[in-house]
Design a protein around this motif. Structure first.
Motif, PDB file in Angstrom:
ATOM      1  N   TYR A  57      48.537 -18.812 -93.973  1.00  0.00           N
ATOM      2  CA  TYR A  57      47.434 -19.249 -93.102  1.00  0.00           C
ATOM      3  C   TYR A  57      46.793 -20.516 -93.683  1.00  0.00           C
ATOM      4  O   TYR A  57      45.676 -20.474 -94.192  1.00  0.00           O
ATOM      5  CB  TYR A  57      46.378 -18.143 -92.986  1.00  0.00           C
ATOM      6  N   PRO A  58      47.453 -21.671 -93.614  1.00  0.00           N
ATOM      7  CA  PRO A  58      46.927 -22.871 -94.267  1.00  0.00           C
ATOM      8  C   PRO A  58      45.626 -23.407 -93.669  1.00  0.00           C
ATOM      9  O   PRO A  58      44.764 -23.905 -94.396  1.00  0.00           O
ATOM     10  CB  PRO A  58      48.059 -23.891 -94.109  1.00  0.00           C
ATOM     11  N   ASN A  59      45.429 -23.315 -92.369  1.00  0.00           N
ATOM     12  CA  ASN A  59      44.236 -23.883 -91.739  1.00  0.00           C
ATOM     13  C   ASN A  59      43.025 -22.965 -91.822  1.00  0.00           C
ATOM     14  O   ASN A  59      41.891 -23.432 -91.760  1.00  0.00           O
ATOM     15  CB  ASN A  59      44.520 -24.214 -90.273  1.00  0.00           C
ATOM     16  N   LEU A  60      43.259 -21.677 -91.955  1.00  0.00           N
ATOM     17  CA  LEU A  60      42.158 -20.719 -91.980  1.00  0.00           C
ATOM     18  C   LEU A  60      41.240 -20.960 -93.175  1.00  0.00           C
ATOM     19  O   LEU A  60      40.021 -21.007 -93.037  1.00  0.00           O
ATOM     20  CB  LEU A  60      42.713 -19.292 -92.006  1.00  0.00           C
ATOM     21  N   GLY A  61      41.805 -21.147 -94.344  1.00  0.00           N
ATOM     22  CA  GLY A  61      41.007 -21.387 -95.547  1.00  0.00           C
ATOM     23  C   GLY A  61      40.389 -22.771 -95.591  1.00  0.00           C
ATOM     24  O   GLY A  61      39.295 -22.959 -96.112  1.00  0.00           O
ATOM     25  N   LYS A  62      41.075 -23.751 -95.017  1.00  0.00           N
ATOM     26  CA  LYS A  62      40.560 -25.122 -95.035  1.00  0.00           C
ATOM     27  C   LYS A  62      39.330 -25.290 -94.162  1.00  0.00           C
ATOM     28  O   LYS A  62      38.398 -25.997 -94.514  1.00  0.00           O
ATOM     29  CB  LYS A  62      41.635 -26.100 -94.553  1.00  0.00           C
ATOM     30  N   GLU A  63      39.329 -24.647 -92.994  1.00  0.00           N
ATOM     31  CA  GLU A  63      38.235 -24.861 -92.044  1.00  0.00           C
ATOM     32  C   GLU A  63      37.006 -24.007 -92.317  1.00  0.00           C
ATOM     33  O   GLU A  63      35.942 -24.313 -91.813  1.00  0.00           O
ATOM     34  CB  GLU A  63      38.727 -24.618 -90.615  1.00  0.00           C
ATOM     35  N   HIS A  64      37.161 -22.924 -93.089  1.00  0.00           N
ATOM     36  CA  HIS A  64      36.000 -22.069 -93.342  1.00  0.00           C
ATOM     37  C   HIS A  64      35.246 -22.558 -94.575  1.00  0.00           C
ATOM     38  O   HIS A  64      35.836 -22.811 -95.617  1.00  0.00           O
ATOM     39  CB  HIS A  64      36.416 -20.620 -93.545  1.00  0.00           C
ATOM     40  N   VAL A  65      33.946 -22.670 -94.453  1.00  0.00           N
ATOM     41  CA  VAL A  65      33.078 -23.073 -95.553  1.00  0.00           C
ATOM     42  C   VAL A  65      32.425 -21.815 -96.120  1.00  0.00           C
ATOM     43  O   VAL A  65      31.918 -20.979 -95.362  1.00  0.00           O
ATOM     44  CB  VAL A  65      31.987 -24.059 -95.060  1.00  0.00           C
ATOM     45  N   ALA A  66      32.449 -21.670 -97.427  1.00  0.00           N
ATOM     46  CA  ALA A  66      31.875 -20.490 -98.069  1.00  0.00           C
ATOM     47  C   ALA A  66      30.391 -20.351 -97.719  1.00  0.00           C
ATOM     48  O   ALA A  66      29.672 -21.333 -97.575  1.00  0.00           O
ATOM     49  CB  ALA A  66      32.035 -20.591 -99.578  1.00  0.00           C
ATOM     50  N   ARG A  67      29.970 -19.125 -97.547  1.00  0.00           N
ATOM     51  CA  ARG A  67      28.580 -18.766 -97.233  1.00  0.00           C
ATOM     52  C   ARG A  67      28.116 -19.273 -95.863  1.00  0.00           C
ATOM     53  O   ARG A  67      26.935 -19.418 -95.612  1.00  0.00           O
ATOM     54  CB  ARG A  67      27.627 -19.257 -98.312  1.00  0.00           C
ATOM     55  N   GLN A  68      29.061 -19.568 -94.998  1.00  0.00           N
ATOM     56  CA  GLN A  68      28.759 -19.978 -93.632  1.00  0.00           C
ATOM     57  C   GLN A  68      29.414 -18.980 -92.683  1.00  0.00           C
ATOM     58  O   GLN A  68      30.398 -18.346 -93.044  1.00  0.00           O
ATOM     59  CB  GLN A  68      29.297 -21.383 -93.347  1.00  0.00           C
ATOM     60  N   PRO A  69      28.899 -18.841 -91.480  1.00  0.00           N
ATOM     61  CA  PRO A  69      29.498 -17.872 -90.548  1.00  0.00           C
ATOM     62  C   PRO A  69      30.917 -18.287 -90.147  1.00  0.00           C
ATOM     63  O   PRO A  69      31.243 -19.469 -90.109  1.00  0.00           O
ATOM     64  CB  PRO A  69      28.556 -17.880 -89.346  1.00  0.00           C
ATOM     65  N   TRP A  70      31.720 -17.284 -89.859  1.00  0.00           N
ATOM     66  CA  TRP A  70      33.065 -17.535 -89.366  1.00  0.00           C
ATOM     67  C   TRP A  70      32.947 -17.960 -87.913  1.00  0.00           C
ATOM     68  O   TRP A  70      32.472 -17.204 -87.074  1.00  0.00           O
ATOM     69  CB  TRP A  70      33.918 -16.271 -89.452  1.00  0.00           C
ATOM     70  N   GLN A  71      33.378 -19.166 -87.607  1.00  0.00           N
ATOM     71  CA  GLN A  71      33.394 -19.650 -86.228  1.00  0.00           C
ATOM     72  C   GLN A  71      34.416 -20.767 -86.122  1.00  0.00           C
ATOM     73  O   GLN A  71      34.683 -21.465 -87.088  1.00  0.00           O
ATOM     74  CB  GLN A  71      32.011 -20.126 -85.782  1.00  0.00           C
ATOM     75  N   TRP A  72      35.006 -20.868 -84.942  1.00  0.00           N
ATOM     76  CA  TRP A  72      36.071 -21.817 -84.703  1.00  0.00           C
ATOM     77  C   TRP A  72      35.865 -22.494 -83.367  1.00  0.00           C
ATOM     78  O   TRP A  72      35.291 -21.919 -82.455  1.00  0.00           O
ATOM     79  CB  TRP A  72      37.427 -21.083 -84.664  1.00  0.00           C
ATOM     80  N   THR A  73      36.372 -23.709 -83.241  1.00  0.00           N
ATOM     81  CA  THR A  73      36.363 -24.342 -81.925  1.00  0.00           C
ATOM     82  C   THR A  73      37.505 -23.741 -81.128  1.00  0.00           C
ATOM     83  O   THR A  73      38.558 -23.403 -81.679  1.00  0.00           O
ATOM     84  CB  THR A  73      36.539 -25.870 -82.017  1.00  0.00           C
ATOM     85  N   ASN A  74      37.289 -23.599 -79.846  1.00  0.00           N
ATOM     86  CA  ASN A  74      38.272 -22.960 -78.982  1.00  0.00           C
ATOM     87  C   ASN A  74      39.559 -23.780 -78.971  1.00  0.00           C
ATOM     88  O   ASN A  74      39.533 -24.986 -78.772  1.00  0.00           O
ATOM     89  CB  ASN A  74      37.710 -22.829 -77.567  1.00  0.00           C
TER      90      ASN A  74
END
Length: 91
Positions: A57-74
């Motif tokens: 899952y290469p993009n999952l870890g890159k786009e998530h910022v620690a201590r921030q809510p999990w959210q993604w652009t559609n």
């Protein structure tokens, strides 16, 4: 008394990629968990584990910022990987 000459912007500041004035649709962890029929607490745990697997899952870890809510652009790649990670979770 001194006066300062500060240039005031004449046009509104528009962020890059948002010229039409509306924000891109955001998918939250709660929405994704409901869609995948997984409790949000379990979904967070599974996503944290999946984010560490950078090869799968290469993009999952890159786009998530620690201590921030999990959210993604559609439609983002990370959202697809999050769905894949939650679908692969053991029942």
């Amino acid at each position: 008394m001194t006066t300062t000459n500060i240039a005031k912007p004449t046009a509104p500041i528009v962020e890059a990629g948002k010229a039409d004035g509306h924000k891109p649709e955001v998918v939250t962890l709660e929405q994704l968990a409901r869609e995948m029929k997984v409790p949000p607490r379990d979904a967070r745990m599974l996503l944290r584990l999946a984010a560490k697997q950078t090869r799968q899952y290469p993009n999952l870890g890159k786009e998530h910022v620690a201590r921030q809510p999990w959210q993604w652009t559609n439609g983002s790649k990370a959202l697809g990987e999050a769905r894949k990670a939650l679908a692969a979770a053991p029942e």
